[in-house]
Design an enzyme around this catalytic site. Structure first.
Site, PDB file in Angstrom:
ATOM      1  CG  LEU A 123      49.389  36.265  -2.917  1.00 17.18           C
ATOM      2  CD1 LEU A 123      49.008  35.780  -1.533  1.00 17.18           C
ATOM      3  CD2 LEU A 123      49.498  35.128  -3.909  1.00 17.18           C
ATOM      4  CG  MET A 172      51.320  44.678 -11.580  1.00 20.07           C
ATOM      5  SD  MET A 172      51.058  46.227 -12.465  1.00 20.07           S
ATOM      6  CE  MET A 172      49.563  46.829 -11.657  1.00 20.07           C
ATOM      7  CE  LYS A 173      50.101  42.616  -2.944  1.00 20.00           C
ATOM      8  NZ  LYS A 173      48.629  42.473  -2.844  1.00 20.00           N
ATOM      9  CG  LEU A 174      55.581  47.389  -4.176  1.00 21.25           C
ATOM     10  CD1 LEU A 174      56.994  47.962  -4.235  1.00 21.25           C
ATOM     11  CD2 LEU A 174      55.096  47.310  -2.731  1.00 21.25           C
ATOM     12  CG  ASN A 177      49.162  46.061  -2.131  1.00 20.11           C
ATOM     13  OD1 ASN A 177      48.449  45.446  -2.917  1.00 20.11           O
ATOM     14  ND2 ASN A 177      49.689  45.499  -1.069  1.00 20.11           N
TER      15      ASN A 177
END
Length: 297
Positions: A123, A172-174, A177
Site C-alpha cells: 500500500l 515497487m513498494k520499496l 518508500n
C-alpha cells in the site's frame, strides 16, 4: 468468484488494516478477522458484520482469499506457516505488508506446491485513506490471480497498478518508500539547517508550501514539524528503518550503489538508536532527532 462466494479473511487489523477490513465488509464481502493484541478493532469490525476466527487454522479453512497486513517478512512467513495446514487448494493469500521480495517469492513457491496462490499488494498513503477506501496499491501477481483479487482490493484502494509478477509489488513498494522516506530525511535536515541559520520553520514553510517543492508528503510531514500534530502521519520510525534496510538489501542483491538509500537508512537508524523505537514514534518525528543531533533543542 463473486462477492457471493468469495469469503475474505484479514490478518493484521492495525493502523492500516482496520480501515481496509472495514471497507471490505461494508462493501458486501463476507469477512473473517482474528485478534492479536488489541481487541478494539476486532470488536468494531464484528459490529460491522465481520466474523471472528478463533485460530489461524479456522480462518484458513473458512476463507477463500486472505489478506495479510503485517510488519514485515518474518511476521508474514509466520502467519503463512500457521495458515498452511487449513488452506484449501484454489485459495489465495495476498500480502499487503512491505516485505522482502526474496521472501515473497519463496513463500509463493512453497504455497504453489499445495495449489494455493500468493500475491503481493503493498500500500501507499496513510490510515486516513485506508479508512476512506482511497489507498494506492501496487500488485505483483499473475494475470488470473490479479483479475480475481482486484475487485476486493478496489473496496479499499482508489488507485491499483498491476506492476508485474510475484515480488514486483514489493519491489515497487520499496522504491516508493525509498522516495517518501528520503523526503523525510531531506526535510528533517533542511529544517535543522534552516533553524541553525536563523530562518524559523514557519517562514521556511511559507516559501515551500504551494510552490514546486510542495507535495502531499510534505504537507503531512509539516503537520507535525510546523503544527505539532503528532499523528499527522502515523507510520512508525521503526517501520521506516525496516523498510530502508529492505531497500538496501534489494540494491545489494543487484549490485547497485546505495549512496542515497544508505544515508536515508542511517537517518532513521540515528532516531532508533536514540529512543525513537516506540509504537507512537512516527516518521515526521525524525525532524526532532536530526535537530537534537545538531544541538537544537
Amino acid at each position: 468468484m463473486t462477492q457471493a462466494n468469495e469469503n475474505v479473511g484479514f490478518i493484521g487489523i492495525g493502523l492500516m488494516g482496520q480501515g481496509m477490513a472495514k471497507n471490505i465488509v461494508e462493501k458486501g464481502y463476507p469477512l473473517t478477522v482474528i485478534a492479536h493484541r488489541n481487541r478494539a478493532p476486532v470488536e468494531d469490525l464484528v459490529a460491522r458484520g465481520a466474523t471472528e476466527a478463533k485460530s489461524m487454522e479456522e480462518m484458513a479453512s473458512s476463507c477463500t482469499l486472505i489478506f495479510l497486513c503485517l510488519t514485515g517478512s518474518p511476521e508474514v512467513a509466520a502467519a503463512v506457516a500457521a495458515l498452511k495446514p487449513g488452506l484449501a487448494k484454489g485459495s489465495v493469500i495476498v500480502d499487503c505488508s512491505t516485505s522482502d521480495p526474496t521472501v515473497t517469492q519463496r513463500i509463493a513457491a512453497e504455497l504453489a506446491e499445495i495449489g494455493v496462490d500468493f500475491a503481493d499488494a503493498p500500500l501507499s498513503r496513510t490510515p486516513k485513506e485506508a479508512w476512506e477506501g482511497t489507498l494506492d496499491c501496487m500488485v505483483g501477481a499473475d494475470d488470473a490471480v490479479f483479475a480475481r483479487i482486484e475487485p476486493v482490493i478496489a473496496t479499499w484502494a482508489a488507485k491499483i497498478v498491476h506492476i508485474g509478477g510475484i515480488g514486483d509489488g514489493h519491489r515497487m513498494k520499496l522504491l516508493n518508500n525509498f522516495i517518501s522516506l528520503g523526503y523525510a530525511a531531506l526535510y528533517s535536515e533542511a529544517l535543522a539547517l534552516s533553524r541553525k541559520v536563523g530562518i524559523p520553520i514557519a517562514e521556511f514553510d511559507k516559501v515551500i508550501r504551494g510552490g514546486r517543492m510542495d507535495c502531499g508528503f510534505y504537507q503531512t510531514f509539516m503537520g507535525y514539524a510546523l503544527e505539532g500534530n503528532r499523528e499527522a502521519h502515523k507510520f512508525t520510525l521503526g517501520n521506516a528503518y525496516k523498510d530502508m534496510r529492505y531497500v538496501e538489501s534489494m540494491a545489494n542483491a543487484v549490485t547497485v550503489t546505495t549512496t542515497m538509500s544508505s544515508a536515508v537508512k542511517n537517518a532513521f537508524a540515528l532516531a532508533m538508536a536514540n529512543g525513537g523505537d516506540g509504537p507512537e514514534d512516527y516518521v515526521p518525528h525524525l525532524s526532532d532527532f536530526i535537530a537534537k543531533a545538531n544541538g537544537i533543542a
